[in-house]
Design a protein around this motif. Structure first.
Motif, PDB file in Angstrom:
ATOM      1  N   MET A   1       0.910  -1.190   0.073  1.00 28.84           N
ATOM      2  CA  MET A   1      -0.002   0.046   0.129  1.00 28.84           C
ATOM      3  C   MET A   1       0.760   1.327   0.083  1.00 28.84           C
ATOM      4  O   MET A   1       1.871   1.272   0.649  1.00 28.84           O
ATOM      5  N   ILE A   2       0.466   2.345  -0.663  1.00 25.86           N
ATOM      6  CA  ILE A   2       1.212   3.516  -0.829  1.00 25.86           C
ATOM      7  C   ILE A   2       0.526   4.465   0.378  1.00 25.86           C
ATOM      8  O   ILE A   2      -0.759   4.454   0.102  1.00 25.86           O
ATOM      9  N   GLU A   3       0.798   4.797   1.242  1.00 28.18           N
ATOM     10  CA  GLU A   3       0.248   5.308   2.590  1.00 28.18           C
ATOM     11  C   GLU A   3       0.769   6.924   2.519  1.00 28.18           C
ATOM     12  O   GLU A   3       2.210   7.128   2.523  1.00 28.18           O
ATOM     13  N   GLU A   4      -0.103   7.676   3.178  1.00 28.90           N
ATOM     14  CA  GLU A   4       0.207   9.106   3.764  1.00 28.90           C
ATOM     15  C   GLU A   4      -0.522   9.284   4.939  1.00 28.90           C
ATOM     16  O   GLU A   4      -1.607   9.045   5.133  1.00 28.90           O
ATOM     17  N   THR A   5       0.132   9.991   5.708  1.00 26.74           N
ATOM     18  CA  THR A   5      -0.699  10.761   7.044  1.00 26.74           C
ATOM     19  C   THR A   5      -0.991  12.280   6.775  1.00 26.74           C
ATOM     20  O   THR A   5       0.033  13.009   6.444  1.00 26.74           O
ATOM     21  N   GLY A   6      -1.992  12.754   6.845  1.00 28.97           N
ATOM     22  CA  GLY A   6      -2.470  13.932   6.927  1.00 28.97           C
ATOM     23  C   GLY A   6      -3.528  14.269   7.877  1.00 28.97           C
ATOM     24  O   GLY A   6      -4.258  13.573   8.499  1.00 28.97           O
ATOM     25  N   VAL A   7      -3.977  15.664   7.694  1.00 28.84           N
ATOM     26  CA  VAL A   7      -5.177  16.006   8.558  1.00 28.84           C
ATOM     27  C   VAL A   7      -6.368  16.598   7.535  1.00 28.84           C
ATOM     28  O   VAL A   7      -5.930  17.256   6.496  1.00 28.84           O
ATOM     29  N   VAL A   8      -7.439  16.012   7.861  1.00 24.89           N
ATOM     30  CA  VAL A   8      -8.569  16.340   7.011  1.00 24.89           C
ATOM     31  C   VAL A   8      -8.880  17.972   7.258  1.00 24.89           C
ATOM     32  O   VAL A   8      -8.803  18.441   8.159  1.00 24.89           O
ATOM     33  N   THR A   9      -9.121  18.586   6.021  1.00 27.47           N
ATOM     34  CA  THR A   9      -9.415  20.048   5.945  1.00 27.47           C
ATOM     35  C   THR A   9     -10.715  20.142   5.831  1.00 27.47           C
ATOM     36  O   THR A   9     -11.216  21.372   6.379  1.00 27.47           O
ATOM     37  N   VAL A  10     -11.591  19.419   4.964  1.00 23.55           N
ATOM     38  CA  VAL A  10     -12.895  19.648   4.514  1.00 23.55           C
ATOM     39  C   VAL A  10     -13.415  18.232   4.172  1.00 23.55           C
ATOM     40  O   VAL A  10     -12.680  17.521   3.366  1.00 23.55           O
ATOM     41  N   THR A  11     -14.765  18.183   4.705  1.00 27.82           N
ATOM     42  CA  THR A  11     -15.518  16.902   4.140  1.00 27.82           C
ATOM     43  C   THR A  11     -16.596  17.400   3.084  1.00 27.82           C
ATOM     44  O   THR A  11     -17.151  18.176   3.069  1.00 27.82           O
ATOM     45  N   GLU A  12     -16.768  16.664   2.007  1.00 28.21           N
ATOM     46  CA  GLU A  12     -17.525  16.959   0.984  1.00 28.21           C
ATOM     47  C   GLU A  12     -18.332  15.478   0.627  1.00 28.21           C
ATOM     48  O   GLU A  12     -17.927  14.787  -0.304  1.00 28.21           O
ATOM     49  N   GLY A  13     -19.338  15.106   1.298  1.00 30.11           N
ATOM     50  CA  GLY A  13     -20.261  14.080   1.105  1.00 30.11           C
ATOM     51  C   GLY A  13     -19.369  12.830   1.371  1.00 30.11           C
ATOM     52  O   GLY A  13     -18.979  12.799   2.594  1.00 30.11           O
ATOM     53  N   ILE A  14     -19.235  12.049   0.492  1.00 31.15           N
ATOM     54  CA  ILE A  14     -18.514  10.699   0.745  1.00 31.15           C
ATOM     55  C   ILE A  14     -16.864  11.141   0.582  1.00 31.15           C
ATOM     56  O   ILE A  14     -16.163   9.691   0.700  1.00 31.15           O
ATOM     57  N   THR A  15     -16.377  11.998   0.536  1.00 26.74           N
ATOM     58  CA  THR A  15     -15.070  12.418   0.314  1.00 26.74           C
ATOM     59  C   THR A  15     -14.642  13.333   1.102  1.00 26.74           C
ATOM     60  O   THR A  15     -15.425  14.048   1.811  1.00 26.74           O
ATOM     61  N   ALA A  16     -13.443  13.351   1.294  1.00 24.39           N
ATOM     62  CA  ALA A  16     -12.854  14.618   2.373  1.00 24.39           C
ATOM     63  C   ALA A  16     -11.387  14.973   1.637  1.00 24.39           C
ATOM     64  O   ALA A  16     -10.749  14.319   0.770  1.00 24.39           O
ATOM     65  N   ARG A  17     -11.032  16.275   1.741  1.00 26.83           N
ATOM     66  CA  ARG A  17      -9.521  16.695   1.380  1.00 26.83           C
ATOM     67  C   ARG A  17      -8.779  16.686   2.547  1.00 26.83           C
ATOM     68  O   ARG A  17      -9.095  17.119   3.806  1.00 26.83           O
ATOM     69  N   VAL A  18      -7.761  16.057   2.236  1.00 28.95           N
ATOM     70  CA  VAL A  18      -6.562  15.787   3.316  1.00 28.95           C
ATOM     71  C   VAL A  18      -5.327  16.544   2.940  1.00 28.95           C
ATOM     72  O   VAL A  18      -4.706  16.381   2.004  1.00 28.95           O
ATOM     73  N   LYS A  19      -4.704  17.180   3.876  1.00 31.46           N
ATOM     74  CA  LYS A  19      -3.488  17.943   3.804  1.00 31.46           C
ATOM     75  C   LYS A  19      -2.436  17.080   4.156  1.00 31.46           C
ATOM     76  O   LYS A  19      -2.369  16.715   5.328  1.00 31.46           O
ATOM     77  N   VAL A  20      -1.596  16.735   3.110  1.00 31.39           N
ATOM     78  CA  VAL A  20      -0.449  16.091   3.622  1.00 31.39           C
ATOM     79  C   VAL A  20       0.891  16.959   3.125  1.00 31.39           C
ATOM     80  O   VAL A  20       0.926  17.709   2.322  1.00 31.39           O
ATOM     81  N   GLN A  21       1.878  16.301   3.658  1.00 27.85           N
ATOM     82  CA  GLN A  21       3.267  17.117   3.185  1.00 27.85           C
ATOM     83  C   GLN A  21       3.526  16.955   2.131  1.00 27.85           C
ATOM     84  O   GLN A  21       3.771  15.684   1.388  1.00 27.85           O
ATOM     85  N   LYS A  22       4.204  17.805   1.196  1.00 28.76           N
ATOM     86  CA  LYS A  22       4.537  17.744  -0.245  1.00 28.76           C
ATOM     87  C   LYS A  22       6.057  16.948  -0.190  1.00 28.76           C
ATOM     88  O   LYS A  22       6.865  17.266   0.603  1.00 28.76           O
ATOM     89  N   ARG A  23       5.912  15.982  -1.046  1.00 29.86           N
ATOM     90  CA  ARG A  23       7.471  14.955  -1.273  1.00 29.86           C
ATOM     91  C   ARG A  23       8.019  15.284  -2.650  1.00 29.86           C
ATOM     92  O   ARG A  23       7.339  15.976  -3.444  1.00 29.86           O
TER      93      ARG A  23
ATOM     94  N   SER B   1      -4.821   5.959   1.857  1.00 28.35           N
ATOM     95  CA  SER B   1      -3.721   4.736   1.194  1.00 28.35           C
ATOM     96  C   SER B   1      -4.243   4.911  -0.257  1.00 28.35           C
ATOM     97  O   SER B   1      -5.519   5.161  -0.483  1.00 28.35           O
ATOM     98  N   ILE B   2      -3.479   4.288  -1.196  1.00 30.20           N
ATOM     99  CA  ILE B   2      -4.170   3.880  -2.481  1.00 30.20           C
ATOM    100  C   ILE B   2      -3.630   2.302  -2.872  1.00 30.20           C
ATOM    101  O   ILE B   2      -2.016   2.300  -2.476  1.00 30.20           O
ATOM    102  N   LYS B   3      -4.291   1.627  -3.453  1.00 33.68           N
ATOM    103  CA  LYS B   3      -3.551   0.372  -3.739  1.00 33.68           C
ATOM    104  C   LYS B   3      -2.374   0.671  -4.771  1.00 33.68           C
ATOM    105  O   LYS B   3      -2.519   1.181  -5.877  1.00 33.68           O
ATOM    106  N   PRO B   4      -1.389  -0.081  -4.694  1.00 34.64           N
ATOM    107  CA  PRO B   4      -0.247  -0.097  -5.477  1.00 34.64           C
ATOM    108  C   PRO B   4      -0.311  -0.749  -6.907  1.00 34.64           C
ATOM    109  O   PRO B   4       0.099  -0.148  -7.853  1.00 34.64           O
ATOM    110  N   GLN B   5      -1.353  -1.402  -6.883  1.00 28.74           N
ATOM    111  CA  GLN B   5      -1.762  -1.808  -8.469  1.00 28.74           C
ATOM    112  C   GLN B   5      -2.529  -0.835  -9.151  1.00 28.74           C
ATOM    113  O   GLN B   5      -2.282  -0.802 -10.367  1.00 28.74           O
ATOM    114  N   SER B   6      -3.181  -0.252  -8.405  1.00 26.53           N
ATOM    115  CA  SER B   6      -3.977   0.780  -9.065  1.00 26.53           C
ATOM    116  C   SER B   6      -3.174   2.180  -9.582  1.00 26.53           C
ATOM    117  O   SER B   6      -2.932   2.445 -10.718  1.00 26.53           O
TER     118      SER B   6
END
Length: 149
Positions: free
Chosen positions: A1-23, A61-66
């Motif tokens: 799995m490709i994983e990041e940790t971040g803070v939710v900034t806004v929720t939009e129905g079934i989705t959310a915007r998450v702020k993560v550190q830029k790599r 996270s996002i699936k590595p195969q995707s």
């Protein structure tokens, strides 16, 4: 799995915007519909099945195969088409256009096939942005944040 940790900034129905550190890998990324650059990092649009709220720290996270399939469609397919078009153009140039430079025909055919597959990949990318299998997912709430219920 490709994983990041971040803070939710806004929720939009079934989705959310998450702020993560830029790599460093963010600079060449083509996930324009999923990720946006901000002044102090990146903001990822992710599915929110755990119903995280603004201010909570989450694992995304996002699936590595995707990720791999998307990368191959965006970068691999056009490069393969360039090479295949050049080989086909060279063979056609030598067989049917003996008066012309076969290398020039190879270059034209290679770039023509590159452009065609690039347009196909761009169209596929737009469709993939709406497919849930290619979207990041919030897996877990790590910290309750500042909001109190």
């Amino acid at each position: 799995m490709i994983e990041e940790t971040g803070v939710v900034t806004v929720t939009e129905g079934i989705t959310a915007r998450v702020k993560v550190q830029k790599r460093g890998s963010c600079d060449g990324c083509s996930a324009t519909g999923t990720c946006e650059t901000t002044d102090d990092g990146m903001e990822i649009k992710a599915l929110n099945p755990v119903q995280a709220r603004a201010g909570q720290t989450v694992r995304v996270s996002i699936k590595p195969q995707s990720y791999l399939k998307g990368t191959m469609m965006i970068y691999g397919l056009p490069m393969t088409a360039l090479i295949a078009g050049a080989i086909i153009g060279k063979n056609i140039g030598e067989k049917y256009f003996s008066g012309l430079d076969s290398d020039m025909i190879a270059a034209i055919a290679g770039f023509a096939l590159l452009v065609i597959t690039f347009l196909f990949a761009k169209n596929w990318s737009r469709k993939a942005e709406t497919m849930t299998e290619y979207q990041p997912v919030i897996d877990e709430i790590l910290d309750g944040g500042t909001d109190a219920d």
